[in-house]
Design a protein around this motif. Structure first.
Motif, short mmCIF file in Angstrom:
data_model
loop_
_atom_site.label_atom_id
_atom_site.label_comp_id
_atom_site.label_asym_id
_atom_site.label_seq_id
_atom_site.Cartn_x
_atom_site.Cartn_y
_atom_site.Cartn_z
N ARG A 140 9.18 -25.99 -18.53
CA ARG A 140 8.41 -24.92 -18.05
C ARG A 140 9.21 -24.52 -16.86
NH1 ARG A 140 3.02 -24.40 -18.04
NH2 ARG A 140 2.78 -26.28 -19.48
N LYS A 141 9.72 -25.46 -15.99
CA LYS A 141 10.44 -25.02 -14.74
C LYS A 141 11.54 -23.99 -14.86
CE LYS A 141 13.18 -26.59 -10.70
NZ LYS A 141 13.92 -27.83 -9.96
N ALA A 142 12.44 -24.30 -16.26
CA ALA A 142 13.17 -23.15 -16.52
C ALA A 142 12.64 -21.91 -17.00
CB ALA A 142 14.24 -23.88 -17.73
N LEU A 143 11.62 -21.99 -17.61
CA LEU A 143 11.08 -20.58 -18.11
C LEU A 143 10.42 -19.77 -16.79
CD1 LEU A 143 9.15 -21.76 -21.20
CD2 LEU A 143 10.83 -19.98 -21.05
N GLU A 144 10.02 -20.76 -15.80
CA GLU A 144 9.39 -20.15 -14.56
C GLU A 144 10.34 -19.32 -13.71
OE1 GLU A 144 7.49 -23.29 -12.33
OE2 GLU A 144 5.51 -23.04 -13.72
N GLU A 145 11.83 -20.16 -13.79
CA GLU A 145 12.85 -19.75 -12.93
C GLU A 145 13.52 -18.47 -13.59
OE1 GLU A 145 15.63 -23.00 -12.49
OE2 GLU A 145 14.23 -23.92 -10.92
N SER A 146 13.42 -18.41 -15.20
CA SER A 146 13.91 -17.10 -15.94
C SER A 146 12.78 -16.04 -16.14
CB SER A 146 14.63 -17.78 -17.30
OG SER A 146 13.53 -18.09 -18.15
N GLU A 147 11.81 -16.26 -15.55
CA GLU A 147 10.64 -15.36 -15.65
C GLU A 147 10.08 -15.07 -16.95
OE1 GLU A 147 11.82 -11.71 -13.49
OE2 GLU A 147 11.73 -12.91 -11.43
N GLY A 148 10.09 -16.07 -17.70
CA GLY A 148 9.69 -16.35 -19.14
C GLY A 148 10.84 -15.74 -20.29
N ASP A 149 12.00 -15.87 -19.82
CA ASP A 149 12.83 -15.47 -20.74
C ASP A 149 13.43 -16.80 -21.44
OD1 ASP A 149 15.56 -14.78 -21.93
OD2 ASP A 149 15.66 -13.40 -20.49
N ILE A 150 12.98 -16.73 -22.80
CA ILE A 150 13.23 -18.02 -23.48
C ILE A 150 14.66 -18.28 -23.47
CG2 ILE A 150 12.97 -19.14 -25.71
CD1 ILE A 150 10.44 -17.75 -25.91
N ALA A 151 15.58 -17.31 -23.98
CA ALA A 151 16.81 -17.69 -24.27
C ALA A 151 17.45 -17.95 -23.03
CB ALA A 151 17.41 -16.21 -25.01
N GLN A 152 17.30 -17.23 -21.72
CA GLN A 152 17.88 -17.21 -20.56
C GLN A 152 17.63 -18.98 -20.11
OE1 GLN A 152 20.12 -15.52 -18.87
NE2 GLN A 152 20.56 -17.13 -17.85
N ALA A 153 16.14 -19.37 -20.26
CA ALA A 153 16.02 -20.57 -19.95
C ALA A 153 16.72 -21.59 -20.60
CB ALA A 153 14.48 -20.77 -20.14
N ILE A 154 17.01 -21.58 -21.99
CA ILE A 154 17.73 -22.26 -22.95
C ILE A 154 19.33 -22.60 -22.23
CG2 ILE A 154 18.53 -22.82 -25.09
CD1 ILE A 154 15.73 -21.76 -26.04
N VAL A 155 19.68 -21.14 -22.05
CA VAL A 155 21.16 -21.18 -21.41
C VAL A 155 21.26 -22.02 -20.16
CG1 VAL A 155 22.98 -19.74 -20.72
CG2 VAL A 155 21.68 -19.29 -22.81
N ASN A 156 20.37 -21.72 -19.42
CA ASN A 156 20.52 -22.37 -18.10
C ASN A 156 20.19 -23.82 -18.34
OD1 ASN A 156 20.64 -19.95 -16.95
ND2 ASN A 156 18.23 -19.66 -16.10
N LEU A 157 19.31 -24.41 -18.88
CA LEU A 157 19.23 -25.86 -19.29
C LEU A 157 20.51 -26.27 -19.76
CD1 LEU A 157 15.52 -26.01 -20.14
CD2 LEU A 157 16.57 -27.03 -18.22
N LYS A 158 21.06 -25.89 -20.75
CA LYS A 158 22.44 -26.36 -21.57
C LYS A 158 23.49 -26.31 -20.45
CE LYS A 158 21.16 -25.91 -26.22
NZ LYS A 158 21.52 -25.74 -27.43
N GLU A 159 23.51 -25.41 -19.56
CA GLU A 159 24.72 -25.40 -18.44
C GLU A 159 24.62 -26.32 -17.57
OE1 GLU A 159 24.71 -21.27 -17.28
OE2 GLU A 159 25.81 -20.59 -18.96
N SER A 160 23.46 -26.68 -17.15
CA SER A 160 23.41 -27.75 -16.01
C SER A 160 23.43 -29.23 -16.71
CB SER A 160 21.94 -27.51 -15.26
OG SER A 160 20.97 -27.80 -16.37
#
Length: 117
Positions: free
Chosen positions: A97-117
Motif C-alpha cells: 500500500r505504501k509503495a502504491l501511494e508513493e508511486s501515485e497508484g502506478d503498479i509497475a513503479q511500486a513493484i520496481v521500487n520495492l524490488k530495488e530496496s
C-alpha cells in the motif's frame, strides 16, 4: 509637488525612479493563489503590481480573495492493486500500500521500487 489635494503622481513616479524604485502592472493575470497550511486564498481577476527596488521584486495583489479549504488529492488504491504488488514483490500488505501511494497508484513503479530496496 505635495499640495492640499494630495500629491502629483507624475512627480512621485519620477522621485521613485531616481531612487531606483520601479513599478509596473503585471498584465493578463487571471488568478492569483496564496497557499497556506490549512487553506488557500484565491484572487480572481486581480490587479498585480510589481515593485522592484535594489534587485528585489515585490508583488502586490489587489482584489478580494475567496477562502477555500486546501484540497489534498489522494490516489485511489484498490485491493486488487495491493494484492498484485504484494504477490509480485513478496512484501506485506502495508508495504505494498505504501509503495502504491508513493508511486501515485502506478503498479509497475511500486513493484520496481520495492524490488530495488
Amino acid at each position: 509637488m505635495f499640495g492640499r489635494g494630495g500629491f502629483d503622481s507624475k512627480q512621485l513616479k519620477k522621485m521613485m525612479k531616481q531612487m531606483g524604485v520601479e513599478m509596473k502592472e503585471l498584465e493578463g493575470v487571471e488568478e492569483a493563489v496564496i497557499k497556506l497550511s490549512d487553506k488557500e486564498l484565491v484572487f480572481s481577476n486581480p490587479q498585480v503590481q510589481i515593485t522592484e527596488a535594489q534587485g528585489q521584486k515585490t508583488y502586490q495583489i489587489i482584489g478580494e480573495p475567496e477562502e477555500q479549504e486546501k484540497t489534498t488529492e489522494k490516489t485511489e488504491i484498490s485491493d486488487e492493486d495491493i494484492k498484485m504488488v504484494l504477490e509480485q514483490a513478496d512484501v506485506t500488505e502495508e508495504e505494498a500500500r505504501k509503495a502504491l501511494e508513493e508511486s501515485e497508484g502506478d503498479i509497475a513503479q511500486a513493484i520496481v521500487n520495492l524490488k530495488e530496496s
